[in-house]
Design an enzyme around this catalytic site. Structure first.
Site: not given
Length: 283
Positions: A75-76
């Site tokens: 989930q960068s």
């Protein structure tokens, strides 16, 4: 320091607001708290990486790249903003996502930023936790070159000397805003991981002769790692050997600004909510 000497494109909405946190200040009984709203940078819902990407994407354009490669956790936010930046300038984007949680929940693995990556046109590959992601990117870049493409590799977090320039500018922006309000800032506290933000802040504060003390809170890397990395980004370096080289005398810089990376709070994995009570306590 004249940042106009470095190639930069406009991706964000700057300056970001500097706002008082009156309710939290009252709840804690002091100190007087303010927040620099770098969540409001504007690129695909905002975030601090936009500042770095203004310089990184400018360099990618300057070297005539046609695809950017970067990496991050599943989930960068950095990956999402890189995909948006590439879409904005008409460049392809390839993202490597490292599984740092082991989650198989599709709401985590395929939603949120992962969905936004794809909506922005990026291609996505997955890697197991603990993979040498920089090495993986370099291998993909070599493969792309053999296919006739011109890749530009952006490290995780956009943290290298070029990316750190974004937060040199942020430090200057903050000092200017504070002066315009008659505000004396004693300490600047921020999250630190790949350390590019902290490195840029250290260099920027030094450049304007500020005595603000800087504290980076480690948000999950091994204790001490950002502390070791920061000099590599903010010390005596010359981004790609260009005109306007950023030259700093590191020992004086470090002591003047106490660019310390504290132990912080480790939730166990990037993107996994931490259980338990709040981390802010009145002392």
């Amino acid at each position: 320091m004249d940042l106009s000497l470095f190639p930069r494109i406009q991706l964000g909405h700057f300056p970001t607001p500097l706002e008082p946190m009156a309710n939290l200040t009252a709840l804690l009984g002091g100190p007087r708290l303010w927040i620099k709203r770098d969540d409001c940078t504007g690129l695909s819902s905002g975030g601090n990486k936009t500042r770095k990407l203004e310089y990184l994407m400018a360099e990618a354009i300057a070297v005539r790249a046609d695809v950017v490669i970067t990496q991050g956790a599943t989930q960068s936010n950095h990956a999402r903003q890189t995909a948006a930046a590439a879409a904005k300038v008409g460049m392809k984007c390839h993202i490597l996502l490292e599984d740092r949680t082991g989650s198989t929940d599709p709401d985590y693995t395929d939603n949120g930023n992962v969905l936004l990556n794809r909506l922005h046109g990026a291609t996505v590959e997955r890697r197991a936790g603990g993979t040498n992601m920089q090495q993986e990117m370099e291998q993909i870049a070599a493969r792309m070159k053999s296919d006739g493409l011109r890749p530009y590799v952006i490290p995780g977090g956009g943290s290298n000397p070029v990316g750190a320039l974004g937060y040199v500018g942020a430090a200057m922006e903050l000092v200017s805003q504070a002066a315009a309000r008659g505000l004396k800032v004693d300490h600047l506290v921020h999250a630190t991981g790949s350390a590019g933000t902290q490195a840029g802040l250290v260099a920027g504060l030094q450049a304007v002769g500020s005595d603000i003390r800087l504290l980076g809170i480690n948000h999950g890397l091994r204790p001490g790692l950002p502390h070791r990395r920061t000099p590599a980004h903010a010390g005596p370096h010359s981004p790609r050997g260009r005109r306007g080289q950023l030259r700093l005398r590191w020992p004086g810089l470090w002591h003047a600004h106490a660019g310390h990376a504290g132990g912080g709070r480790d939730a166990g994995a990037h993107g996994r909510p931490a259980a338990g009570p709040g981390v802010f306590r009145k002392r």
